[in-house]
Design an enzyme around this catalytic site. Sequence first.
Site, short mmCIF file in Angstrom:
data_model
loop_
_atom_site.label_atom_id
_atom_site.label_comp_id
_atom_site.label_asym_id
_atom_site.label_seq_id
_atom_site.Cartn_x
_atom_site.Cartn_y
_atom_site.Cartn_z
N CYS A 22 0.83 -1.19 0.00
CA CYS A 22 0.00 0.00 0.00
C CYS A 22 0.87 1.25 0.00
O CYS A 22 0.85 2.04 0.94
CB CYS A 22 -0.92 -0.01 1.20
SG CYS A 22 -1.98 -1.43 1.19
N GLU A 23 1.67 1.40 -1.04
CA GLU A 23 2.55 2.55 -1.22
C GLU A 23 2.62 2.82 -2.71
O GLU A 23 2.93 1.91 -3.48
CB GLU A 23 3.99 2.22 -0.76
CG GLU A 23 4.15 1.86 0.68
CD GLU A 23 4.06 3.04 1.61
OE1 GLU A 23 4.34 4.18 1.17
OE2 GLU A 23 3.69 2.83 2.78
#
Length: 440
Positions: free
Chosen positions: A362-363
């Site tokens: 989640c980046e």
Amino acid sequence: MQFLFVVYLRLTNVQAFFYGSNMKISNADVNRLADKFGTPLYVYDENKLADNMAAYINNFQSQNFKTEVLYASKAFSCVEMVKLVKNCGLSLDVVSGGELYVAQKAGFDMSKVYFHGNNKSAQEIDYALSVGVGTIIIDNFQELQLIDKLAKEKNAVVKVLFRLNIGVDAHTHKYISTTLFESKFGMMPNGREFKDCLVFITNTKNIVFDGLHCHIGSQVFETNAYKLAIDKMVAVLKQFDKPLTLNIGGGFGVRYTSEDKPVPIAEMCKTLTDYTEQALANNRLKINKLLIEPGRSIVGEAGSTVYTIGFTKKIPTKTFYFVDGGMTDNIRPALYQAKYDCDVVDKGNEKTQKVTVAGKCCESGDLLVEDILLQEAQSGDRLIVYTTGAYGYSMSSNYNKATTPAVVFVKDGKAREVVRRQSYADLVSNDVDGDYYEFL
Ligand SMILES: *Cc1c(COP(=O)(O)O)cnc(C)c1O
């Protein structure tokens, strides 16, 4: 019958070939490795690891002084790797109690272990002294005093090298000789701290001053940067009247993409020994021993990471191939904008798709390879990223509770697991429901 034509997949790094349509590493089928061990998977060519170490041992030689090659284990450390280092006859660099523990588990000769680090704890120093680590590389005066105190308590004697900051900064493709000396590592050759150390060691029996160390950076291609470092170190050596050990560090560059042009190991070794011999002769100086400490150049190109492609996504400006790993198994692109080369496995050589290979974290920055021409791929295809053998597994994390991948060593068509994949249970194995205690 198998197809007979063989196409070199890469020019300088002979680690993977197409035999007919099947990609192989040391003759083992990459897709079958992925089927068996799962993905993401770190795959090392064990012959290549041994060949790289042999190239260092055989070529880092001199008639004028002893030589020693140290593997910087932070690049990739596990018990089987350290055993291989032992069998290949190299010494070992460690930078923490944890790396020392791996060396101990591998049965490594502790007298051939060199302990680095700018902030070793009392507990780590104690551990090193207890197991008989051969040499400690001293970063600062406080460390020297602490080691002396702990060695006295144990009645131990330990050899030390002093790490110097000689102001050669070679962390990029270019090197610069700075007068700023901004690094957190080491002591300035003309500074107060180094002088204090030299005075101190004349008054203790527990520490044997053996010589000097420097390390100018990583992924260095310029032999001139090393030559400058040798000149600066030889100039410092002039003040001592006994022949010392000179450790000129590691950092030798490897090929990540076609833009990287590393100096072959044998040539680099010869350049370093020749130049040191010459610099010493010019100064009518002798040393006892010359050390180097390569990490990346031993393991980097010997390792690859195999992923499975999940979804692919087209947006107006980009096409993404999403893989089942990412910054958790290779932080280097996110950390230093490191560039890599990759292929879709067993899809031939026709590269028609401009894609970005992205991980599953989640980046937004979790991109492994940006804007590269690749083969057309579907969900379930395997993707291989090359030259992930250094600072891949060793920098892996459990971010997003990713499990760290398995590591396999491949040799002549056979593969063995040397690190197993973490399980979900491993992810909570340190989680406890602790009791409250008072800390008033
Ligand atoms: C990291 C390091 C090395 C090895 O660097 P590579 O780029 O992996 O060759 C050697 N010596 C010291 C002191 C280091 O910190």
